[in-house]
Design a protein around this motif. Structure first.
Motif, PDB file in Angstrom:
ATOM      1  N   ARG A 173       0.872  -1.179   0.000  1.00  0.00           N
ATOM      2  CA  ARG A 173       0.000   0.000   0.000  1.00  0.00           C
ATOM      3  C   ARG A 173       0.907   1.226   0.000  1.00  0.00           C
ATOM      4  N   ALA A 174       0.771   2.057  -1.034  1.00  0.00           N
ATOM      5  CA  ALA A 174       1.598   3.255  -1.157  1.00  0.00           C
ATOM      6  C   ALA A 174       0.688   4.449  -1.390  1.00  0.00           C
ATOM      7  N   VAL A 219       5.291   8.766  -4.185  1.00  0.00           N
ATOM      8  CA  VAL A 219       4.593   7.904  -3.229  1.00  0.00           C
ATOM      9  C   VAL A 219       5.388   7.750  -1.935  1.00  0.00           C
ATOM     10  N   ARG A 220       4.648   7.419  -0.880  1.00  0.00           N
ATOM     11  CA  ARG A 220       5.225   7.008   0.405  1.00  0.00           C
ATOM     12  C   ARG A 220       4.714   5.595   0.671  1.00  0.00           C
ATOM     13  N   ILE A 221       5.635   4.637   0.853  1.00  0.00           N
ATOM     14  CA  ILE A 221       5.266   3.234   1.048  1.00  0.00           C
ATOM     15  C   ILE A 221       4.776   3.060   2.491  1.00  0.00           C
ATOM     16  N   ALA A 222       3.491   2.760   2.644  1.00  0.00           N
ATOM     17  CA  ALA A 222       2.918   2.562   3.982  1.00  0.00           C
ATOM     18  C   ALA A 222       3.080   1.115   4.450  1.00  0.00           C
ATOM     19  N   ASP A 223       2.832   0.150   3.565  1.00  0.00           N
ATOM     20  CA  ASP A 223       2.985  -1.279   3.890  1.00  0.00           C
ATOM     21  C   ASP A 223       3.586  -1.993   2.684  1.00  0.00           C
ATOM     22  N   GLY A 224       4.266  -3.113   2.973  1.00  0.00           N
ATOM     23  CA  GLY A 224       4.751  -3.967   1.896  1.00  0.00           C
ATOM     24  C   GLY A 224       5.985  -3.429   1.190  1.00  0.00           C
ATOM     25  N   ARG A 225       6.194  -3.953  -0.015  1.00  0.00           N
ATOM     26  CA  ARG A 225       7.399  -3.634  -0.782  1.00  0.00           C
ATOM     27  C   ARG A 225       7.012  -3.385  -2.232  1.00  0.00           C
ATOM     28  N   LEU A 265       7.093   1.694 -15.523  1.00  0.00           N
ATOM     29  CA  LEU A 265       8.276   1.790 -16.375  1.00  0.00           C
ATOM     30  C   LEU A 265       9.551   1.906 -15.537  1.00  0.00           C
ATOM     31  N   GLU A 266       9.388   2.520 -14.335  1.00  0.00           N
ATOM     32  CA  GLU A 266      10.586   2.814 -13.530  1.00  0.00           C
ATOM     33  C   GLU A 266      10.145   3.094 -12.102  1.00  0.00           C
ATOM     34  N   VAL A 267      10.970   2.675 -11.142  1.00  0.00           N
ATOM     35  CA  VAL A 267      10.777   2.980  -9.725  1.00  0.00           C
ATOM     36  C   VAL A 267      12.058   3.623  -9.237  1.00  0.00           C
ATOM     37  N   GLY A 268      11.929   4.670  -8.406  1.00  0.00           N
ATOM     38  CA  GLY A 268      13.150   5.329  -7.976  1.00  0.00           C
ATOM     39  C   GLY A 268      12.939   6.219  -6.766  1.00  0.00           C
ATOM     40  N   CYS A 269      14.008   6.969  -6.429  1.00  0.00           N
ATOM     41  CA  CYS A 269      13.980   7.897  -5.294  1.00  0.00           C
ATOM     42  C   CYS A 269      14.477   9.265  -5.762  1.00  0.00           C
ATOM     43  N   VAL A 296      15.864   2.956  -8.709  1.00  0.00           N
ATOM     44  CA  VAL A 296      16.337   1.975  -7.731  1.00  0.00           C
ATOM     45  C   VAL A 296      15.572   0.670  -7.977  1.00  0.00           C
ATOM     46  N   PRO A 297      16.102  -0.475  -7.533  1.00  0.00           N
ATOM     47  CA  PRO A 297      15.408  -1.751  -7.775  1.00  0.00           C
ATOM     48  C   PRO A 297      14.056  -1.835  -7.078  1.00  0.00           C
ATOM     49  N   SER A 298      13.954  -1.253  -5.860  1.00  0.00           N
ATOM     50  CA  SER A 298      12.697  -1.389  -5.113  1.00  0.00           C
ATOM     51  C   SER A 298      12.599  -0.285  -4.058  1.00  0.00           C
ATOM     52  N   LEU A 299      11.393  -0.105  -3.529  1.00  0.00           N
ATOM     53  CA  LEU A 299      11.137   0.795  -2.409  1.00  0.00           C
ATOM     54  C   LEU A 299      10.557  -0.029  -1.271  1.00  0.00           C
ATOM     55  N   GLU A 300      11.125   0.164  -0.072  1.00  0.00           N
ATOM     56  CA  GLU A 300      10.704  -0.630   1.083  1.00  0.00           C
ATOM     57  C   GLU A 300       9.718   0.167   1.935  1.00  0.00           C
TER      58      GLU A 300
END
Length: 607
Positions: A194-195, A212-218, A237-241, A249-253
């Motif tokens: 949930r983001a 986005v701000r990641i509230a739960d999960g990955r 297409l892309e995830v990043g910071c 980046v590969p993922s957001l935690e």
């Protein structure tokens, strides 16, 4: 990064108290930006922000900080605006954080907007880190300002930090305080994703980009995602910071702040406040989101070239994606053609939106005079909301009109209390209360700082009120306002007729007792602004069918007798009669072009 070593925080303060400069020093201290790329107000990336020296959009950046305890921490910093017109940006930024750095100028102390931001943070149960900035300024009084924070807000004296964002003094202590005092983000890393969508923008290549701000999960870049409220599926297409530029980046935690390039071309398919989850085995429960922004000021935006109407619609769609507080709907005007009725949070917001539309989308716009929203009860008992003079019903159909009032907070030295009271009386203000901010500090008589609260109609503070307040207090006063309630009002629609034709874009809703004086001032302004024609142009102000003021733009007169060097006088009379008949015909058939300045004449009625 472990969730326990993530810190999400904002920097909040009154305008010009040093938020963006402090953010610059934090970027330097954490090495987020190379020295050769560093510049002042780095996070203010919009051209308008750099020109005006203010922050308009909240901007996020990820910082890597090695704390004194030997551990590395990930700090997600959100720099926020300080002007009252952009409080919605501040509220959304605070909702994404667990703490906030509260910056107060050592030369000015607590201001009206400072307190408004503090109350917002307290309502969200955020941890506040108090910072007294500009301690190296010649007129700085850090001890007095620190005591204000103790007396007014309730901080402990040893909580308060002292910095100079200009030189970098004390910045390390602020970062350590953020790590020590701000709690890590909560959230279940093993739960479905949930983001919360904090903000959004549009990119020609990446489509809609969600912040986005990641509230739960990955969140990883391989899963198909879904917007819960909109029901739209997409493959990212892309995830990043943010560093502060977009960095894949590969993922957001859980607990991290970043962005998702969605590839969506339909701008209406994504909205701020929505929740992102995975399309397969995702969550069905959306996050709380945000309360919609309430527009306070309304004005019409029209393209000078009617062919640009589709471009204006597309530009507003893209801009409202990036500015969730902008509201708009189509409308038409007999004088200006097709355009849009837009709702803004204030006059500065309106000015910024118009400039962004013209600069970023290459449009040439005409803005009508701003107004507020009225609640109208008709004689048959039905209720309606009126945000445009053209929509105000005829007086014989109106049972009651209610106008918005705001609670206005003004901070100033005590010696200006009389001048501010006089200003409030001129604008129908009602006194509410007066508090001394320097109760526990020794100050000279007249220099004690006070917080005065008034109730005042919103329409009275739209135009030039801030300038008059600054003028009467020698620039020392600051203000903040919040909507209070609707109250009954006696108002009428003041129409302007140019050459006998009503110009709906110049109409205004005014207090009934002020209609005639305003009408006289309005037609007086228009007389100076409308260019002279080859025929007399009457300018009239009317309430209903009653003319309350009139001026005439005198005709340019060609000397038709210049070729007559004598002879019979009847020849001269014949030429003059022909000229008179021609002017009469032109007056019937001719059209008068009203310049853009005329539409802003309403803004200068108090000159």
């Amino acid at each position: 990064m472990e969730q326990s070593r993530i810190r999400n925080f904002s920097i909040v303060a009154h305008i010009d108290h040093g938020k963006s400069t402090l953010a610059d020093r934090m970027l330097e201290r954490t090495g987020a930006v190379a020295a050769r790329e560093m510049r002042e107000q780095l996070l203010d990336q919009m051209e308008l922000e750099r020109e005006k020296g203010i922050t308009i959009k909240a901007q996020a950046v990820r910082l890597d900080f090695q704390a004194a305890d030997g551990h590395g921490y990930e700090l997600n910093l959100i720099d926020t605006p300080g002007h009252v017109d952009f409080t919605y940006e501040v509220s959304r930024a605070l909702a994404a954080c667990e703490g906030a750095v509260l910056v107060v100028d050592a030369t000015q102390g607590i201001q009206a907007q400072t307190l408004a931001t503090v109350y917002q943070a307290i309502e969200l149960d955020l941890t506040l880190v108090p910072v007294v900035n500009k301690v190296d300024a010649p007129l700085a009084e850090p001890a007095r300002v620190a005591q204000e924070l103790v007396d007014v807000v309730g901080f402990e004296r040893d909580q308060i930090l002292f910095t100079s964002a200009r030189t970098g003094e004390g910045v390390e202590a602020v970062l350590e305080a953020v790590v020590r005092d701000v709690p890590p983000p909560s959230g279940d890393a093993g739960a479905p994703l949930r983001a919360l969508v904090l903000d959004a923008t549009y990119d020609s290549f990446k489509g809609v980009v969600l912040y986005v701000r990641i509230a739960d999960g990955r969140l990883d870049g391989r899963s198909v995602l879904r917007l819960i409220q909109q029901g739209r599926r997409f493959e990212p297409l892309e995830v990043g910071c943010f560093r502060p530029q977009l960095q894949p980046v590969p993922s957001l935690e859980t607990g991290q702040v970043g962005y998702i390039a969605t590839g969506l071309k339909g701008i209406a398919e994504a909205r701020v406040g929505d929740t992102v989850t995975t399309a397969v085995r995702g969550s069905e429960t959306a996050l709380a989101g945000y309360a919609p922004a309430k527009s306070m000021v309304f004005a019409g935006l029209y393209p000078t070239d009617a062919n640009q109407y589709p471009q204006l619609r597309e530009a507003l769609e893209k801009l409202s994606l990036n500015d969730a507080s902008l509201a708009w709907q189509p409308e038409s005007s007999a004088a200006l053609g097709f355009g849009f009725r837009c709702g803004f949070l204030g006059l500065l917001h309106m000015e910024i939106v118009q400039e962004r539309l013209e600069r970023e989308f290459g449009l040439d716009l005409v803005a009508t005079a701003p107004g507020v929203e009225y609640q109208v009860t008709l004689t048959d008992g039905t209720e309606s909301v009126v945000d445009s003079p053209a929509r105000l019903p005829a007086p014989n159909h109106i049972a009651e009109v209610r106008e918005p009032w705001v609670r206005l907070a003004v901070t100033m030295p005590a010696r200006f209390v009389g001048a501010v009271m006089g200003l409030m009386e001129e604008h129908r203000g009602e006194f509410a209360k007066l508090d001394y901010l320097d109760a526990g500090v020794e100050v000279e008589e007249g220099d004690a700082r006070v917080l005065a609260e008034y109730l005042v109609p919103l329409s009275e503070i739209l135009v030039e009120f801030y300038d008059q307040l600054k003028s009467r207090t020698s620039g020392y006063a600051s203000l903040d306002y919040q909507f209070a309630s609707y109250r009954p009002a006696r108002v009428v629609r003041l129409d302007v007729l140019v050459n006998g034709e009503p110009v709906d874009a110049l109409s205004a809703i005014v207090p009934a007792g002020d209609a005639a004086p305003r009408g006289r001032r309005m037609v007086g302004h228009l007389k100076e602004l409308i260019p002279r024609q080859l025929f007399d142009v009457p300018l009239q102000a009317a309430v209903g069918g009653r003319i309350v003021a009139r001026e005439t733009v005198r005709a340019l007169r060609k000397n038709v007798l210049s070729k007559c060097y004598g002879g019979d006088v009847t020849r001269k009379r014949k030429l003059l009669e022909a000229q008179k008949a021609g002017k009469k015909r032109m007056k019937m058939l001719g059209s008068v072009e009203v310049p853009q300045e005329a539409f802003m004449a309403v803004l200068r009625l108090r000159d």
